[in-house]
Design a protein around this motif. Structure first.
Motif, PDB file in Angstrom:
ATOM      1  N   PRO A   1       0.608 -11.183  -4.857  1.00 10.39           N
ATOM      2  CA  PRO A   1       0.000  -9.931  -4.368  1.00 10.39           C
ATOM      3  C   PRO A   1       0.916  -8.725  -4.508  1.00 10.39           C
ATOM      4  O   PRO A   1       0.444  -7.614  -4.780  1.00 10.39           O
ATOM      5  CB  PRO A   1      -0.300 -10.246  -2.895  1.00 10.39           C
ATOM      6  CG  PRO A   1      -0.468 -11.727  -2.862  1.00 10.39           C
ATOM      7  CD  PRO A   1       0.522 -12.265  -3.855  1.00 10.39           C
ATOM      8  N   TRP A   2       2.216  -8.919  -4.321  1.00  7.00           N
ATOM      9  CA  TRP A   2       3.136  -7.786  -4.419  1.00  7.00           C
ATOM     10  C   TRP A   2       3.202  -7.260  -5.853  1.00  7.00           C
ATOM     11  O   TRP A   2       3.269  -6.047  -6.070  1.00  7.00           O
ATOM     12  CB  TRP A   2       4.528  -8.178  -3.947  1.00  7.00           C
ATOM     13  CG  TRP A   2       5.529  -7.064  -4.093  1.00  7.00           C
ATOM     14  CD1 TRP A   2       6.604  -7.036  -4.920  1.00  7.00           C
ATOM     15  CD2 TRP A   2       5.530  -5.807  -3.410  1.00  7.00           C
ATOM     16  NE1 TRP A   2       7.289  -5.845  -4.802  1.00  7.00           N
ATOM     17  CE2 TRP A   2       6.644  -5.078  -3.874  1.00  7.00           C
ATOM     18  CE3 TRP A   2       4.690  -5.237  -2.452  1.00  7.00           C
ATOM     19  CZ2 TRP A   2       6.938  -3.794  -3.414  1.00  7.00           C
ATOM     20  CZ3 TRP A   2       4.994  -3.951  -1.990  1.00  7.00           C
ATOM     21  CH2 TRP A   2       6.096  -3.253  -2.468  1.00  7.00           C
ATOM     22  N   GLU A   3       3.153  -8.144  -6.836  1.00 10.62           N
ATOM     23  CA  GLU A   3       3.174  -7.698  -8.235  1.00 10.62           C
ATOM     24  C   GLU A   3       1.890  -6.947  -8.576  1.00 10.62           C
ATOM     25  O   GLU A   3       1.920  -5.925  -9.267  1.00 10.62           O
ATOM     26  CB  GLU A   3       3.354  -8.883  -9.181  1.00 10.62           C
ATOM     27  CG  GLU A   3       3.399  -8.454 -10.650  1.00 10.62           C
ATOM     28  CD  GLU A   3       3.655  -9.590 -11.604  1.00 10.62           C
ATOM     29  OE1 GLU A   3       3.676  -9.342 -12.825  1.00 10.62           O
ATOM     30  OE2 GLU A   3       3.838 -10.735 -11.133  1.00 10.62           O
ATOM     31  N   VAL A   4       0.755  -7.458  -8.108  1.00  9.68           N
ATOM     32  CA  VAL A   4      -0.517  -6.772  -8.343  1.00  9.68           C
ATOM     33  C   VAL A   4      -0.470  -5.372  -7.746  1.00  9.68           C
ATOM     34  O   VAL A   4      -0.865  -4.390  -8.389  1.00  9.68           O
ATOM     35  CB  VAL A   4      -1.692  -7.569  -7.739  1.00  9.68           C
ATOM     36  CG1 VAL A   4      -2.992  -6.775  -7.867  1.00  9.68           C
ATOM     37  CG2 VAL A   4      -1.827  -8.915  -8.426  1.00  9.68           C
ATOM     38  N   TYR A   5       0.028  -5.271  -6.525  1.00  7.78           N
ATOM     39  CA  TYR A   5       0.137  -3.969  -5.862  1.00  7.78           C
ATOM     40  C   TYR A   5       1.081  -3.037  -6.621  1.00  7.78           C
ATOM     41  O   TYR A   5       0.771  -1.869  -6.858  1.00  7.78           O
ATOM     42  CB  TYR A   5       0.639  -4.162  -4.423  1.00  7.78           C
ATOM     43  CG  TYR A   5       0.993  -2.864  -3.732  1.00  7.78           C
ATOM     44  CD1 TYR A   5      -0.003  -1.991  -3.292  1.00  7.78           C
ATOM     45  CD2 TYR A   5       2.331  -2.506  -3.526  1.00  7.78           C
ATOM     46  CE1 TYR A   5       0.325  -0.798  -2.664  1.00  7.78           C
ATOM     47  CE2 TYR A   5       2.657  -1.318  -2.899  1.00  7.78           C
ATOM     48  CZ  TYR A   5       1.651  -0.469  -2.475  1.00  7.78           C
ATOM     49  OH  TYR A   5       1.986   0.717  -1.868  1.00  7.78           O
ATOM     50  N   GLY A   6       2.230  -3.560  -7.022  1.00 11.45           N
ATOM     51  CA  GLY A   6       3.230  -2.728  -7.677  1.00 11.45           C
ATOM     52  C   GLY A   6       2.774  -2.193  -9.018  1.00 11.45           C
ATOM     53  O   GLY A   6       3.072  -1.053  -9.374  1.00 11.45           O
ATOM     54  N   LYS A   7       2.034  -3.024  -9.763  1.00 13.52           N
ATOM     55  CA  LYS A   7       1.615  -2.624 -11.106  1.00 13.52           C
ATOM     56  C   LYS A   7       0.286  -1.888 -11.135  1.00 13.52           C
ATOM     57  O   LYS A   7      -0.111  -1.375 -12.186  1.00 13.52           O
ATOM     58  CB  LYS A   7       1.535  -3.860 -12.021  1.00 13.52           C
ATOM     59  CG  LYS A   7       2.900  -4.457 -12.347  1.00 13.52           C
ATOM     60  CD  LYS A   7       2.776  -5.618 -13.317  1.00 13.52           C
ATOM     61  CE  LYS A   7       4.145  -6.144 -13.718  1.00 13.52           C
ATOM     62  NZ  LYS A   7       4.065  -7.292 -14.658  1.00 13.52           N
ATOM     63  N   THR A   8      -0.414  -1.835 -10.011  1.00 12.31           N
ATOM     64  CA  THR A   8      -1.718  -1.158  -9.979  1.00 12.31           C
ATOM     65  C   THR A   8      -1.755  -0.066  -8.918  1.00 12.31           C
ATOM     66  O   THR A   8      -1.645   1.117  -9.236  1.00 12.31           O
ATOM     67  CB  THR A   8      -2.843  -2.176  -9.748  1.00 12.31           C
ATOM     68  OG1 THR A   8      -2.574  -2.936  -8.552  1.00 12.31           O
ATOM     69  CG2 THR A   8      -2.957  -3.149 -10.917  1.00 12.31           C
ATOM     70  N   ASP A   9      -1.879  -0.455  -7.649  1.00  5.18           N
ATOM     71  CA  ASP A   9      -2.036   0.542  -6.590  1.00  5.18           C
ATOM     72  C   ASP A   9      -0.818   1.450  -6.456  1.00  5.18           C
ATOM     73  O   ASP A   9      -0.954   2.679  -6.342  1.00  5.18           O
ATOM     74  CB  ASP A   9      -2.298  -0.149  -5.246  1.00  5.18           C
ATOM     75  CG  ASP A   9      -3.607  -0.919  -5.234  1.00  5.18           C
ATOM     76  OD1 ASP A   9      -4.300  -0.905  -6.273  1.00  5.18           O
ATOM     77  OD2 ASP A   9      -3.938  -1.536  -4.222  1.00  5.18           O
ATOM     78  N   GLN A  10       0.360   0.865  -6.450  1.00  4.94           N
ATOM     79  CA  GLN A  10       1.560   1.665  -6.311  1.00  4.94           C
ATOM     80  C   GLN A  10       1.754   2.567  -7.532  1.00  4.94           C
ATOM     81  O   GLN A  10       2.174   3.719  -7.406  1.00  4.94           O
ATOM     82  CB  GLN A  10       2.778   0.765  -6.118  1.00  4.94           C
ATOM     83  CG  GLN A  10       3.999   1.490  -5.561  1.00  4.94           C
ATOM     84  CD  GLN A  10       5.078   0.518  -5.127  1.00  4.94           C
ATOM     85  OE1 GLN A  10       5.212  -0.569  -5.685  1.00  4.94           O
ATOM     86  NE2 GLN A  10       5.864   0.897  -4.141  1.00  4.94           N
ATOM     87  N   SER A  11       1.419   2.045  -8.708  1.00  2.00           N
ATOM     88  CA  SER A  11       1.500   2.859  -9.916  1.00  2.00           C
ATOM     89  C   SER A  11       0.499   4.006  -9.872  1.00  2.00           C
ATOM     90  O   SER A  11       0.774   5.104 -10.384  1.00  2.00           O
ATOM     91  CB  SER A  11       1.239   1.987 -11.153  1.00  2.00           C
ATOM     92  OG  SER A  11       2.297   1.062 -11.352  1.00  2.00           O
TER      93      SER A  11
END
Length: 229
Positions: free
Chosen positions: A70-80
């Motif tokens: 989940p953290w990678e998904v967040y970092g590469k999508t929402d956070q980006s």
């Protein structure tokens, strides 16, 4: 080969890269000589979100059994996505707009093209050959490269498009111990650099149209308070 790539990625994370993003990463200092009247920011979120999710999906397909946490998904999508808004808003405020409570239109941004890839395959061989010793001494484990095309439209208070500008951009984020980023931060850094690189060209092309655009924006009046963003 795939096992080697996975091991190198895991090793990069275990090293605990020291660099992180700072406020300065979201700002540039290339201001246009003459500024436009104050504009609101509008971002075509779907174009950015679809591109970020497609890049993540490509990573999953390329690695077959790989499932991102989940953290990678967040970092590469929402956070980006949040990074996009901050970078573009800062560009307008720092380098394009006149600071004014009244707004005379909007700057609309859309992502026309996006590709994310690992351009640092050449680091894998020396990493394996030295049993990662070279990485401990500072050699990069990998380099994330982003290629994109950014579009900006200037619209007046009534939504009429007064000018459209497009430019390619490229950015890199280095995954390395001590002086590099971890995998997620490298993607975010590469995104920021690519967007700022494209916007640099857009500002150069925009500069020659400032007098005409300023006149048209002021002639159309200010944006209704309910339409401000």
């Amino acid at each position: 080969m795939k096992k080697t790539v996975l091991l190198s990625a895991l090793f990069a994370l275990l090293l605990g890269a020291c660099r992180s993003l700072h406020v300065s990463d979201f700002h540039t200092t290339q201001a246009i000589p003459q500024r436009l009247p104050s504009l609101g920011l509008l971002v075509h979120e779907r174009s950015f979100a679809d591109a970020f999710y497609a890049a993540l999906d490509h990573d999953m397909q390329f690695r077959y059994t790989y499932i991102p946490d989940p953290w990678e998904v967040y970092g590469k999508t929402d956070q980006s996505m949040n990074d996009v808004f901050h970078a573009l808003d800062n560009e307008l405020f720092d380098n394009v707009n006149v600071s004014d409570k009244e707004r005379y239109g909007h700057a609309r941004f859309k992502l026309l093209y996006y590709q994310r890839r690992n351009s640092g395959w050449g680091w894998i061989i020396p990493s394996v050959a030295t049993f990662w010793t070279a990485n401990l001494l500072g050699m990069p484990c990998s380099v994330i490269r982003i290629d994109l095309e950014l579009q900006m439209e200037i619209t007046d208070a009534h939504g009429k498009v007064l000018g459209q500008y497009k430019a390619p951009g490229m950015g890199k984020g280095k995954i390395a111990a001590y002086h590099g980023y971890d995998g997620l931060t490298a993607v975010r850094k590469a995104n920021l650099v690519a967007i700022q690189n494209a916007f640099s060209t857009i500002k150069t092309n925009l500069a020659t149209d400032i007098p005409t655009l300023s006149e048209q924006l002021k002639a159309a009046g200010t944006v209704h308070p309910l339409d401000r963003k």
